[in-house]
Each structure stands twice: as C-alpha cells, then as structure tokens.
Design a protein around this motif. Structure first.
Motif, PDB file in Angstrom:
ATOM      1  N   PRO A 140       3.010  22.964  -3.549  1.00  0.00           N
ATOM      2  CA  PRO A 140       3.313  22.858  -4.984  1.00  0.00           C
ATOM      3  C   PRO A 140       4.667  22.218  -5.279  1.00  0.00           C
ATOM      4  N   ASP A 141       5.603  22.328  -4.320  1.00  0.00           N
ATOM      5  CA  ASP A 141       6.939  21.756  -4.544  1.00  0.00           C
ATOM      6  C   ASP A 141       7.081  20.384  -3.885  1.00  0.00           C
ATOM      7  N   SER A 142       5.965  19.655  -3.785  1.00  0.00           N
ATOM      8  CA  SER A 142       5.981  18.324  -3.176  1.00  0.00           C
ATOM      9  C   SER A 142       6.992  17.424  -3.869  1.00  0.00           C
ATOM     10  N   LYS A 143       7.578  16.500  -3.092  1.00  0.00           N
ATOM     11  CA  LYS A 143       8.612  15.610  -3.616  1.00  0.00           C
ATOM     12  C   LYS A 143       8.038  14.503  -4.509  1.00  0.00           C
TER      13      LYS A 143
ATOM     14  N   LEU B 247      -0.195   3.778   2.394  1.00  0.00           N
ATOM     15  CA  LEU B 247      -0.735   5.121   2.204  1.00  0.00           C
ATOM     16  C   LEU B 247      -2.261   5.094   2.315  1.00  0.00           C
ATOM     17  N   ALA B 248      -2.892   4.091   1.731  1.00  0.00           N
ATOM     18  CA  ALA B 248      -4.345   3.962   1.795  1.00  0.00           C
ATOM     19  C   ALA B 248      -4.825   3.832   3.236  1.00  0.00           C
ATOM     20  N   TYR B 249      -4.095   3.052   4.044  1.00  0.00           N
ATOM     21  CA  TYR B 249      -4.529   2.843   5.436  1.00  0.00           C
ATOM     22  C   TYR B 249      -4.241   4.054   6.314  1.00  0.00           C
TER      23      TYR B 249
ATOM     24  N   SER C 271       7.400   0.058   8.565  1.00  0.00           N
ATOM     25  CA  SER C 271       8.382   1.059   8.993  1.00  0.00           C
ATOM     26  C   SER C 271       9.004   1.789   7.802  1.00  0.00           C
ATOM     27  N   GLU C 272       9.430   1.026   6.803  1.00  0.00           N
ATOM     28  CA  GLU C 272      10.057   1.626   5.623  1.00  0.00           C
ATOM     29  C   GLU C 272       9.073   2.492   4.852  1.00  0.00           C
ATOM     30  N   LYS C 273       7.847   2.015   4.687  1.00  0.00           N
ATOM     31  CA  LYS C 273       6.865   2.760   3.890  1.00  0.00           C
ATOM     32  C   LYS C 273       6.380   4.013   4.614  1.00  0.00           C
ATOM     33  N   LEU C 274       6.262   3.967   5.951  1.00  0.00           N
ATOM     34  CA  LEU C 274       5.854   5.157   6.692  1.00  0.00           C
ATOM     35  C   LEU C 274       6.887   6.268   6.552  1.00  0.00           C
ATOM     36  N   ASP C 275       8.162   5.901   6.604  1.00  0.00           N
ATOM     37  CA  ASP C 275       9.223   6.906   6.424  1.00  0.00           C
ATOM     38  C   ASP C 275       9.071   7.591   5.069  1.00  0.00           C
ATOM     39  N   GLU C 276       8.811   6.809   4.026  1.00  0.00           N
ATOM     40  CA  GLU C 276       8.648   7.383   2.689  1.00  0.00           C
ATOM     41  C   GLU C 276       7.391   8.250   2.615  1.00  0.00           C
ATOM     42  N   ILE C 277       6.299   7.746   3.158  1.00  0.00           N
ATOM     43  CA  ILE C 277       5.019   8.463   3.076  1.00  0.00           C
ATOM     44  C   ILE C 277       5.096   9.809   3.794  1.00  0.00           C
ATOM     45  N   PHE C 278       5.633   9.827   5.010  1.00  0.00           N
ATOM     46  CA  PHE C 278       5.692  11.074   5.775  1.00  0.00           C
ATOM     47  C   PHE C 278       6.722  12.041   5.198  1.00  0.00           C
ATOM     48  N   ASP C 279       7.698  11.500   4.503  1.00  0.00           N
ATOM     49  CA  ASP C 279       8.656  12.368   3.809  1.00  0.00           C
ATOM     50  C   ASP C 279       7.991  13.032   2.604  1.00  0.00           C
ATOM     51  N   HIS C 280       7.143  12.284   1.909  1.00  0.00           N
ATOM     52  CA  HIS C 280       6.457  12.821   0.733  1.00  0.00           C
ATOM     53  C   HIS C 280       5.280  13.724   1.104  1.00  0.00           C
TER      54      HIS C 280
ATOM     55  N   PRO D 123       4.243  15.541   4.381  1.00  0.00           N
ATOM     56  CA  PRO D 123       4.487  15.944   5.784  1.00  0.00           C
ATOM     57  C   PRO D 123       3.214  16.232   6.571  1.00  0.00           C
ATOM     58  N   MET D 124       2.157  16.735   5.901  1.00  0.00           N
ATOM     59  CA  MET D 124       0.925  17.049   6.625  1.00  0.00           C
ATOM     60  C   MET D 124       0.269  15.816   7.216  1.00  0.00           C
ATOM     61  N   LEU D 125       0.490  14.656   6.612  1.00  0.00           N
ATOM     62  CA  LEU D 125      -0.086  13.426   7.155  1.00  0.00           C
ATOM     63  C   LEU D 125       0.542  13.093   8.509  1.00  0.00           C
ATOM     64  N   LYS D 126       1.797  13.395   8.645  1.00  0.00           N
ATOM     65  CA  LYS D 126       2.486  13.094   9.910  1.00  0.00           C
ATOM     66  C   LYS D 126       1.934  13.935  11.050  1.00  0.00           C
ATOM     67  N   SER D 127       1.429  15.133  10.734  1.00  0.00           N
ATOM     68  CA  SER D 127       0.876  16.000  11.783  1.00  0.00           C
ATOM     69  C   SER D 127      -0.393  15.404  12.383  1.00  0.00           C
ATOM     70  N   GLU D 128      -1.000  14.427  11.696  1.00  0.00           N
ATOM     71  CA  GLU D 128      -2.181  13.751  12.223  1.00  0.00           C
ATOM     72  C   GLU D 128      -1.819  12.616  13.169  1.00  0.00           C
ATOM     73  N   VAL D 129      -0.527  12.288  13.246  1.00  0.00           N
ATOM     74  CA  VAL D 129      -0.064  11.171  14.077  1.00  0.00           C
ATOM     75  C   VAL D 129       0.309  11.668  15.459  1.00  0.00           C
ATOM     76  N   LYS D 130      -0.244  11.008  16.453  1.00  0.00           N
ATOM     77  CA  LYS D 130       0.038  11.367  17.847  1.00  0.00           C
ATOM     78  C   LYS D 130       1.282  10.650  18.365  1.00  0.00           C
ATOM     79  N   ASP D 131       1.423   9.380  17.987  1.00  0.00           N
ATOM     80  CA  ASP D 131       2.545   8.600  18.517  1.00  0.00           C
ATOM     81  C   ASP D 131       2.826   7.406  17.610  1.00  0.00           C
ATOM     82  N   ILE D 132       4.113   7.051  17.504  1.00  0.00           N
ATOM     83  CA  ILE D 132       4.531   5.843  16.776  1.00  0.00           C
ATOM     84  C   ILE D 132       5.389   5.006  17.715  1.00  0.00           C
ATOM     85  N   SER D 133       4.967   3.773  17.938  1.00  0.00           N
ATOM     86  CA  SER D 133       5.718   2.845  18.777  1.00  0.00           C
ATOM     87  C   SER D 133       6.347   1.796  17.872  1.00  0.00           C
ATOM     88  N   LEU D 134       7.667   1.725  17.874  1.00  0.00           N
ATOM     89  CA  LEU D 134       8.393   0.813  16.980  1.00  0.00           C
ATOM     90  C   LEU D 134       9.316  -0.101  17.758  1.00  0.00           C
TER      91      LEU D 134
END
Length: 584
Positions: free
Chosen positions: A67-70, A106-108, A135-144, A146-157
């Motif tokens: 409920p307190d999402s950013k 976000l859609a992808y 890179s910039e958009k993923l940082d924003e998306i996972f900050d907004h 957080p549960m989406l990031k738990s679906e990610v196994k690995d990020i190679s940058l």
C-alpha cells in the motif's frame, strides 16, 4: 479485483502454518503433497489470474505492490502498458516526459514473468545507447516494484551490453544493430528511437526482425495459439515523413486499420504536462524562443511528423548527405579561380517579425566540363528593413566576397531594393547595373558595376516552375554542398585553425551560418511539390515555417545552372568560328 490486503492474508498467500507443525506432516513428501493439493484446489483460480494479468498488467502491479508503494501509475500509463501486452505490433510516438522507455521496459519485464522461457530484446541506433536506457529504467522499475526483482535470477551488465535472466528461464537483453547479430533467436523485441538519423532501416529488416522467426514454446511443450508471438514495439519521438521510421509507422497504422494485431498511438506535450511530468512553463518558453527551431518543437514536443512523404521536394536522406561543407566563409578566400555568387530573397517591409530577408553565399569552383563545384559557404538572415538599408547591406557583402553576381528576387518588394542598388548611395557604394533587364539602362552611370541579375519568376528564362524542377534535380544528384551541423562545423574550424575556441560569444557568432543552414533544411523538408499540367509549384506543409532561405538557395542554384549552360555553348561557338577562319 482482490486488493493487496486480501492477497496478503495468510490463507491466500501462504499454506496454513499449522499444517506444518503436525509431526505427521513434517516429512518432505507430506509437505509436497499438501502443496500440490493446495495448488490443485486453486489451479482454476490461478489460470484465471494468469489470463487476467496478461491483459491487465497494471492490475498485477497493484496486486503485488504494498500500500505504501513509491509509485502509482497514471491513467494514460495504464493504457499504454495494456496496449504493449495486448498487441503484436505497437508504435508509440511520444514527446519527452511521457515515460515511454520506462513503460516499454516495464512491459517486457512483466512479459518475461508472464511467459516462461521467453526471450525478448531491445535495440537502438547505438548499442551503448540501448544499454544505458535499459540499465537506468531497470533501476527505477525494481525500486518502484521490489517484488519484480525477486523474479530475476541474474543481471549481467557491461558497457555496451545488458542481460536479465529470470528464474522461469526467460531472458531480456540488448542486441546490436549490425550483421554480428545475424542468426540469433528471440520471441519479441523493442526498437528505441527509430526516428534517429543514424538508424539503419535495412539492418532492421534484414537482421533484427528475422531474429523473431520462431514462436515461443509453452511449458506444455506446444505453441500457444492464443499467445501474441513475435512482439514488436517501436518507441520514438517524431521525425520527418521522409524517414524510414515514418514508413514503419505507416505500415503498423495500415495493419491496425485492417483489423490486425497492431496499434499506433502517440501524444504531445499536453499529456505529460497534465500529470506534471513535464513543466508547462518550460515548454511554452521553448515554443516562444526565437532561437529554438519551430520544426524541432513540432517533432520533439508536439509529436508531429514534419514534411511530406509522397510528394516531398527533397528526400531527407539526400538532403543530409549534401551537408559536407565544414568551414563557413566570411570573405573571399583569395584564390583566383574561385567565384562567389550571392542570392537574395527580399522580405516584406519592417514590422512583420516573421518576415526575413535571406542572403545565400555560393562558392563555385570550375570543372573541366563547364560545370561548377557548388558550395554554400554562408547564410545571412535579417528582419525586413527599408529597401535602402537592404541595398547597402548587399553592397557590403558584394565587396567582402568580391562577388561576380548578385541574384535578387525582383518580384514585388524586391523591385524597390533593385531600384536602390542601381543608385549611387554614397562614396563607398558605387551604383550597380542590371545585366538582364534593359529597362534599367537609363539609370546606368559611367561607374556602374554590372552586378545585378534581377530575377522575375514570370519571365520565360526564369520561370518558377523551371527553378523548382532544377532545384529537385540538383538535390536528387546531390550536386551542391551545404554547411554541416553547428557542432561539426566548429570542430572542423578548430581543426583548420589548430585553435580551440573557448569564448562562448565567439562560438555563438561562428555557429550562426550553421544554425541558419539547419533552418534552411527545415524549410526544404516542410515543402511539397504540386504538379499542375506542365507547371510545378511548391506548397508549405506547415504555414508557421517560412521559405525565404529556400527561395534564396533556389535563385542562386538556377543562375549557376544558366551559367553552366552558357559555358557549354561557348566552346562550340568558338570551334565553329575557328573552322570558318581556317577554311577561308
């Protein structure tokens, strides 16, 4: 729709903890059986939810956010997100501040979660450009979210590459717009900034789109007939109608109109300003700024594709290829075989701020066949002034460039400027004579300089239709050179002089001809030709954009064309005379 509160209840989100406290259920097999039984009981509901969230991805974000999402998605963002997941081809033309790249990424991310073992990509004119966007958009998306990031196994940058791997086997990465990408396999892709002038449409068609030759295989081992395979999302600001990007837009639009799975959508600056994503005062200030291009504003902030496509005067590609002149000139270069031709379009009287007079400076270098290498080395623009002041200005420029001819628009108000040019204005400005109109011979004095070519569009020799046709042929053959962009021009100037220009005022002054060339190109791109019988005319697509610089450029080109034709006649005439003398 279930709320987050309902979703977070113990009986909805977790198995009953008491079941695991019983000793008989502590064994792993018993626990697995309980989990399977629980899932079997909820299987139909899960199917319903999966189907629902694939069509309403914004509700999935609501459902899984605290409920307190950013962040709370705006209404238009919800619509855009749904479109991106519901249609196979999506083309979004949007202004700055719309969050278009954020929504596409976000859609992808959601699509990778919703469709196991899917493989999606993003590309842009530059690989580093695409990597930076993701890179910039993923940082924003996972900050907004957080549960989406738990679906990610690995990020190679890396500097020019990013790859996101999900626990369900899905993958999202950057691909390079080059032949090196050929042979890969993906199930959908996003194309950023397709309207960028560096974007290669041939590579998109021959290398990138073929990546999506295969359909995704579902977890059941078969192809889901209800899934939208080979997703294509195009995200861009507006460009010109002569670009490949507009052709692709028209293709998606036509598919949408034919009822296929395609959707074209866009917005101007009003939409993000409505949601305070863009500062309306900043936008209005840009719009009113005399130094900000009208065409740039139309494309960047109004999402309008400028120019004309089917009946454009010049192709965007060939116009850009003519911009090869690096260093602007402010006086005669000193070479004896070089000539300078000045061409002038006369504005209306003072008081009209939009009415500008324009002087185009040509440098022509003779070739062996009687033609010339034609380069525009400077452009001068001034608001409408008294005809005598304009005449003095023109005489000053004739002196500075030691011009061989001054081609001037003698239609309408141009007549008064010509009248002043033939007068002895002061000691430093001797009178000129008109070389192609004997009606001015009565004003000719002993010190008159044969300098003025008074161009009248209704005369047989200088018909407007002929001038327009020749203009189109010249650019079709790329037989003229225009000044480069301001940035490139200053770099070439510094390279030539071996001197770094640091003073901002000096840079601004030196950039003027290059900026005016930018405006000239915008004027050309705003014109379309209209054929009426044997006559060719030009029309402006947008009435807000003038054509004074185009007119001056056209006048000079046509005079040079007449001179080239005369050069080719003279040798034949001389040869005939010599043959006659020899026979005699």
């Amino acid at each position: 729709m279930a709320s987050h509160k309902n979703y977070s209840q113990r009986d909805r989100k977790h198995l009953d903890a008491d079941a695991f406290k019983s000793p008989e259920n502590f064994e792993t097999n018993n626990v697995n059986e309980l989990m399977l039984k629980s899932f079997d009981d909820m299987k139909d509901k899960w199917r319903e939810y999966c189907s629902y969230f694939r069509h309403y991805p914004d509700h999935f974000l609501d459902f899984t956010s605290s409920p307190d999402s950013k962040i709370q998605l705006y209404f238009y963002q919800r619509i855009y997100l749904r479109i991106m997941l519901r249609y196979r081809k999506v083309y979004l033309t949007a202004t700055r501040g719309t969050s278009k790249s954020y929504l596409q990424n976000l859609a992808y991310i959601l699509k990778c979660i919703f469709y196991p073992k899917t493989r999606l990509f993003i590309c842009a004119p530059g690989k580093e450009q695409a990597t930076k966007i993701v890179s910039e958009k993923l940082d924003e998306i996972f900050d907004h979210y957080p549960m989406l990031k738990s679906e990610v196994k690995d990020i190679s940058l890396q500097k020019d590459y990013i790859r996101v791997i999900f626990h369900n086997g899905s993958r999202y990465d950057v691909v390079q717009m080059s032949d090196a990408t050929r042979g890969g396999r993906r199930f959908g892709g996003a194309i950023e900034e397709i309207a960028d002038k560096k974007f290669n449409g041939d590579v998109l068609n021959s290398v990138i789109i073929p990546l999506m030759a295969n359909n995704r295989t579902s977890m059941s081992g078969s192809i889901d007939p209800n899934e939208l395979h080979k997703s294509e999302i195009y995200i861009t600001t507006a460009g010109t109608q002569q670009q490949f990007a507009f052709e692709k837009l028209r293709e998606v639009y036509n598919e949408m109109m034919d009822g296929k799975s395609a959707f074209c959508i866009g917005n101007s600056y009003e939409l993000p300003c409505l949601y305070e994503q863009l500062d309306i005062d900043f936008v209005e200030a840009l719009k009113d700024s005399p130094t900000y291009s009208i065409m740039d504003f139309m494309r960047e902030y109004e999402s309008l594709w400028t120019g004309s496509s089917s009946d454009s005067l010049v192709s965007d590609e060939k116009l850009n290829k003519t911009r090869i002149v690096g260093v602007a000139e402010w006086e005669h270069c000193g070479s004896e075989n070089i000539e300078y031709v000045l061409a002038y379009d006369v504005s209306r009287n003072e008081g009209d701020e939009n009415a500008l007079s324009c002087l185009v400076v040509y440098k022509i270098t003779p070739k062996s066949n009687g033609n010339y290498i034609k380069e525009v080395v400077n452009i001068f623009s001034m608001e409408g002034q008294h005809s005598q002041l304009q005449a003095k200005f023109l005489k000053q420029k004739v002196n500075e460039f030691k011009a061989s001819i001054l081609v001037i628009d003698a239609n309408g108000l141009g007549v008064s400027v010509v009248d002043n040019l033939v007068l002895d204005l002061d000691d430093g400005n001797p009178p000129y004579s008109v070389v192609n109109d004997d009606r001015y011979d009565k004003y000719q004095a002993e010190n008159s300089i044969p300098m003025v070519f008074a161009l009248k569009s209704q005369n047989k020799e200088t018909r407007e239709s002929d001038m327009i046709n020749h203009f189109m042929q010249t650019f079709a053959k790329m037989d003229v050179g225009l000044l480069k962009s301001p940035h490139e021009g200053i770099k070439d100037l510094e390279k030539k002089t071996k001197h770094k220009i640091k003073d901002s005022d000096e840079i601004s002054r030196l950039q003027i001809p290059y900026v005016l060339t930018d405006i000239l190109c915008e004027e050309i791109m705003n014109l379309k030709y209209k054929q009426s019988g044997n006559d060719t005319k030009v029309e402006r697509v947008s009435s807000r954009i003038k054509k004074d610089k185009f007119s001056a450029l056209m006048y000079g080109l046509f005079w040079i064309h007449l001179k080239e034709q005369n050069n080719k006649i003279q040798p034949a005439f001389v040869s005939n005379v010599l043959d006659y003398l020899y026979i005699s």
